[in-house]
Design an enzyme around this catalytic site. Structure first.
Site, PDB file in Angstrom:
ATOM      1  N   PRO A 165       0.820  -0.511   0.372  1.00  8.58           N
ATOM      2  CA  PRO A 165       0.075   0.036   0.342  1.00  8.58           C
ATOM      3  C   PRO A 165       0.856   1.138   0.555  1.00  8.58           C
ATOM      4  CG  PRO A 165      -0.253  -0.873   2.310  1.00  8.58           C
ATOM      5  CD  PRO A 165       0.845  -1.877   0.997  1.00  8.58           C
ATOM      6  N   ASP A 339       5.740   2.650   2.193  1.00  9.18           N
ATOM      7  CA  ASP A 339       4.958   1.880   2.443  1.00  9.18           C
ATOM      8  C   ASP A 339       3.756   1.952   3.100  1.00  9.18           C
ATOM      9  OD1 ASP A 339       4.020  -1.096   3.196  1.00  9.18           O
ATOM     10  OD2 ASP A 339       5.867  -1.869   2.567  1.00  9.18           O
ATOM     11  N   HIS A 340       3.074   1.765   3.467  1.00  6.86           N
ATOM     12  CA  HIS A 340       1.816   2.062   4.706  1.00  6.86           C
ATOM     13  C   HIS A 340       1.218   0.988   5.403  1.00  6.86           C
ATOM     14  CE1 HIS A 340      -0.007   5.191   6.832  1.00  6.86           C
ATOM     15  NE2 HIS A 340      -0.865   5.286   5.636  1.00  6.86           N
ATOM     16  N   ARG A 341       2.188   0.225   5.277  1.00  5.58           N
ATOM     17  CA  ARG A 341       2.094  -1.138   6.116  1.00  5.58           C
ATOM     18  C   ARG A 341       3.666  -1.214   7.863  1.00  5.58           C
ATOM     19  NH1 ARG A 341       3.282  -6.275   2.287  1.00  5.58           N
ATOM     20  NH2 ARG A 341       4.774  -4.225   1.703  1.00  5.58           N
TER      21      ARG A 341
END
Length: 367
Positions: A165, A339-341
């Site tokens: 994401p 990387d939004h994780r």
């Protein structure tokens, strides 16, 4: 090396290495606990494509031809079994393995209707014919098979966009102070024949920013967050075989002249296809610069397993509002893909802010 001395690797990675003649001891592992993944082996294959060995001498008394047409086609046992299960004629596939051997990836990438490539003599005598569209409306075209490097790039970037994401954060950076400092550095290096580029200084700026905002110097792997203590910057380089990202290790603690020297060496190796796996596998964040092509702004795809890639465009004169009114300044737009994780928006914003501050007050680059 005995089998028991082999480094830890996933079953699919070990099998792929065996099919393509890759020594696992030469592959840089990016998996958990130093485990070699299938992607690591594919990267090693792309960087060091197998060279065809000279043809063996003809036997004085050749053996009778095999009874089955496909028996004489070089293919790995796995590829042969997959082709049989899918009803694929091996004669219609051009192998990408050593000496034209058909491997698993060739079966997976096979598209119905593809014809085998012409023999060398035919290929030299005939130019690829344009394929006319059936309805006459589509532009004429010819099919160009993908090489191993391009296939790996296509697979990894597709996986990155489908599984990571992305969040994008953009800042405008005034470069006037950085350009002035670069002129001073190059003047001091003139007698030694050295020269520092803006890109060299941006590599250092990103590395220092990651040290200031360590929560962005991370990667996300199988529900585990890796926190890095060193800034190893992967730098996107366009090579004849495709995009590759050689690494400047520990860039935050190195001088810009040292970074410049290493980048020249790495870029030269990339152009000649001589990069070693340790020179392009790994890295904690990436930098992609398209400013030399006049690109003003773009968003780059994250290079897994990294969690950050910084895309920078061209510096250009723009009007800037200051305390004294509107002034003209050299401004560059930089966009970070995160990387939004692994990285929250606020943390990513802090990294972009730190990068801008370092570029606009660049003395920390030579401190």
């Amino acid at each position: 090396m005995a089998a028991t001395d082999q480094p830890p690797a996933s079953p699919s990675a070990r099998k792929l290495a065996e099919e393509n003649g890759i020594d696992l001891t030469t592959v840089t592992a990016t998996g958990p606990n130093g485990r070699i993944t299938r992607g690591d082996v594919e990267t090693a294959i792309a960087a060091n494509p197998p060279k065809a060995s000279p043809p063996p001498a003809a036997d004085p008394a050749p053996a009778p031809a095999p009874s089955l047409p496909e028996a004489g086609i070089p293919a790995s046992p796995l590829a042969r079994r997959m082709a049989a299960e899918k009803g694929i004629d091996l004669a219609s596939i051009k192998g990408s393995g050593p000496n034209g051997k058909i491997v698993k990836a060739d079966i997976e990438n096979y598209e119905p209707g593809e014809a085998p490539s012409p023999a060398p003599a035919e290929a030299s005598a005939q130019a690829p014919a344009a394929a006319p569209a059936a309805d006459g409306l589509e532009a004429p075209y010819s099919k160009v098979p993908l090489n191993g490097v391009r296939k790996t790039i296509a697979r990894r970037l597709t996986e990155a966009k489908q599984t990571i994401p992305h969040i994008y954060l953009t800042v405008d950076v005034r470069l006037d102070a950085l350009l002035a400092l670069r002129s001073q550095i190059n003047a001091s290096l003139a007698e030694q024949g050295g020269k520092v580029s803006v890109n060299d200084m941006l590599i250092k700026a990103l590395a220092v920013a990651l040290q200031r905002v360590p929560q962005c110097n991370v990667s996300y792997r199988e529900n585990v967050l890796y926190q890095y203590r060193r800034s190893d910057i992967s730098v996107a380089v366009a090579a004849p075989s495709g995009l590759i990202t050689p690494i400047v290790h520990d860039a935050a603690s190195r001088g810009v002249a040292s970074i410049s020297s290493e980048m020249k060496e790495l870029a030269g190796k990339a152009q000649e296809g001589k990069l070693q796996p340790y020179e392009f596998q790994g890295g904690t964040a990436s930098l992609s610069n398209l400013g030399m092509f006049g690109i003003k702004q773009f968003e780059a795809v994250i290079n897994p397993p990294q969690a950050v890639i910084l895309a920078v465009g061209a510096g250009e004169l723009r009007p800037v509002s200051t305390e004294n009114g509107v002034e003209s300044a050299t401004v560059m737009t930089a966009t970070g893909s995160f990387d939004h994780r692994a990285i929250d928006g606020a943390d990513g914003a802090q990294l972009m802010q730190a990068f801008r501050e370092i570029c606009e007050s660049p003395m920390s680059l030579v401190a």
